[in-house]
Design an enzyme around this catalytic site. Structure first.
Site, PDB file in Angstrom:
ATOM      1  CB  CYS A 110      -1.077   0.059   1.090  1.00 40.46           C
ATOM      2  SG  CYS A 110      -2.053  -1.547   1.243  1.00 40.46           S
ATOM      3  CG  HIS A 247      -2.948   3.409   2.711  1.00 46.62           C
ATOM      4  ND1 HIS A 247      -3.485   3.015   1.348  1.00 46.62           N
ATOM      5  CD2 HIS A 247      -2.982   2.199   3.255  1.00 46.62           C
ATOM      6  CE1 HIS A 247      -4.050   1.842   1.354  1.00 46.62           C
ATOM      7  NE2 HIS A 247      -3.383   1.425   2.877  1.00 46.62           N
ATOM      8  CG  ASN A 277      -6.490  -0.771   1.201  1.00 43.55           C
ATOM      9  OD1 ASN A 277      -5.837  -0.366   0.501  1.00 43.55           O
ATOM     10  ND2 ASN A 277      -5.898  -1.248   2.447  1.00 43.55           N
TER      11      ASN A 277
END
Length: 358
Positions: A110, A247, A277
């Site tokens: 990520c 994020h 996500n």
């Protein structure tokens, strides 16, 4: 020394959507349960490979910058879910955009887009490159065991891209910091790789494994510490940050992060409700959305941070330029999709849910 300035941006999310209510048809959950714990309302399910998502985002970013793919000096593609391990899928994107330059994939999970942004900045500051395309693209739904609620509700597919160009103006990336916490290596992982027994059919049942509570703690600490580093390095006070683009893993993580940093919650840009996500794609998609919604304005100071499997973490401080409108627009689109998100996921849902019932 030249600065690395973002001059183009683009995103691509597949059209098929899987809502929380859709998830509730095959696992024990509800829209309220998911929203209160994560902030997520829906996620997108891709009908194409990761490289196709990346290509569309890339073409849109190039058009926004007003440049052609042939002008690029480097392509950095951050992904944990490539179509193929060999060759890298940056090569596929390179061919699709007509570039002739260095092109490679990186896997920092990520944190990947910010890792790639740091590498692009170093190349530009050193004079090695003048124009670098950085892409974050993921097809995470390919890696999900849909019977496991803790991960099935979190992830989605998408891509985002940014063009970094050399400039003598007082804007662009001011500082970046990259780190990894190997003690957390086992708390977020997927078992796909050469460690698998390729002759055992059970090895194909790879999926994302996740220790939510431990990740929550380590993620906040990692992003907070690196964010403090880049602010201190630039002599910038947290009150001087105009917008935080973190994020998008979990809205509760974002809320806790800005609270611990004593940054007003309204300065944090949050769009996880619409996408879930998307790993390396969350930050560039959020940049695009912040521009579209008028949240990101000319000459603003932006703080971005991320964490991912590894456990990687990254932070970047940049000053935006004076342009938030694209120079041109691309007509690039994904091929049509005639299935819903639930229909696209059905084969995997049936496989994992049946396996875990047996």
């Amino acid at each position: 020394m030249p600065n690395a300035m973002i001059t183009g941006w683009g995103k691509c999310v597949p059209p098929a959507v899987l809502t929380n209510d859709d998830l509730a048809t095959f696992i024990e959950t509800s829209d309220e349960w998911i929203k209160t714990r994560t902030g997520i309302k829906q996620r997108h399910i891709s009908h194409v490979n990761t490289s196709e998502l990346a290509t569309v985002a890339a073409k849109r970013a190039l058009a926004a910058a007003g440049i052609d793919g042939s002008e690029l000096d480097m392509i950095i593609l951050a992904t944990a879910t490539p179509d193929t391990l060999v060759p890298n899928i940056a090569a596929t994107v390179q061919a699709n955009v007509g570039a002739s330059c260095a092109a490679f994939d990186i896997n920092a999970a990520c944190s990947g887009f910010l890792y790639g942004s740091g590498l692009a900045t170093a190349q530009i500051e050193s004079g090695q490159c003048k124009k670098v395309l950085v892409i974050g693209a993921e097809r995470l739904t390919f890696m999900i065991d849909w019977s496991r609620r803790e991960t099935a509700v979190l992830f989605g597919d998408g891509a985002g891209a940014a063009v970094f160009e050399a400039t003598e103006e007082d804007c662009g990336v001011k500082a970046y910091a990259l780190n990894n916490d190997p003690e957390g290596r086992e708390i977020l992982k997927a078992s796909f790789g050469t460690g698998m027994d390729r002759f055992d059919p059970k090895s194909l049942d790879f999926y994302i494994q996740f220790d939510g509570q431990e990740i929550f703690k380590r993620a906040i600490n990692g992003m907070k510490n690196l964010s403090a580093q880049v602010l201190e390095r630039c002599g910038v006070e947290k009150d001087d940050v105009d917008i935080v683009i973190p994020h998008q893993a979990n809205e509760r993580i974002i809320d806790t992060l800005v609270a611990k940093m004593r940054i007003p919650k309204e300065k944090a840009f949050v769009n996880i409700a619409n996408y879930g996500n998307t790993s390396a794609a969350t930050v560039p998609i959020a940049i695009c959305d912040a521009i579209e919604q008028g949240r990101l304005k000319p000459n603003q100071t932006i703080l971005s941070c991320a964490f991912g499997a590894g456990l990687t973490s990254a932070a970047m401080l940049l000053k935006w330029g004076d342009r938030v409108t694209p120079i041109d627009e691309s007509d690039a689109e994904l091929p049509p999709c005639d299935q819903s998100g639930l229909e696209l996921a059905k084969k995997a849902v049936d496989h994992f849910c049946k396996k875990n019932k047996d």
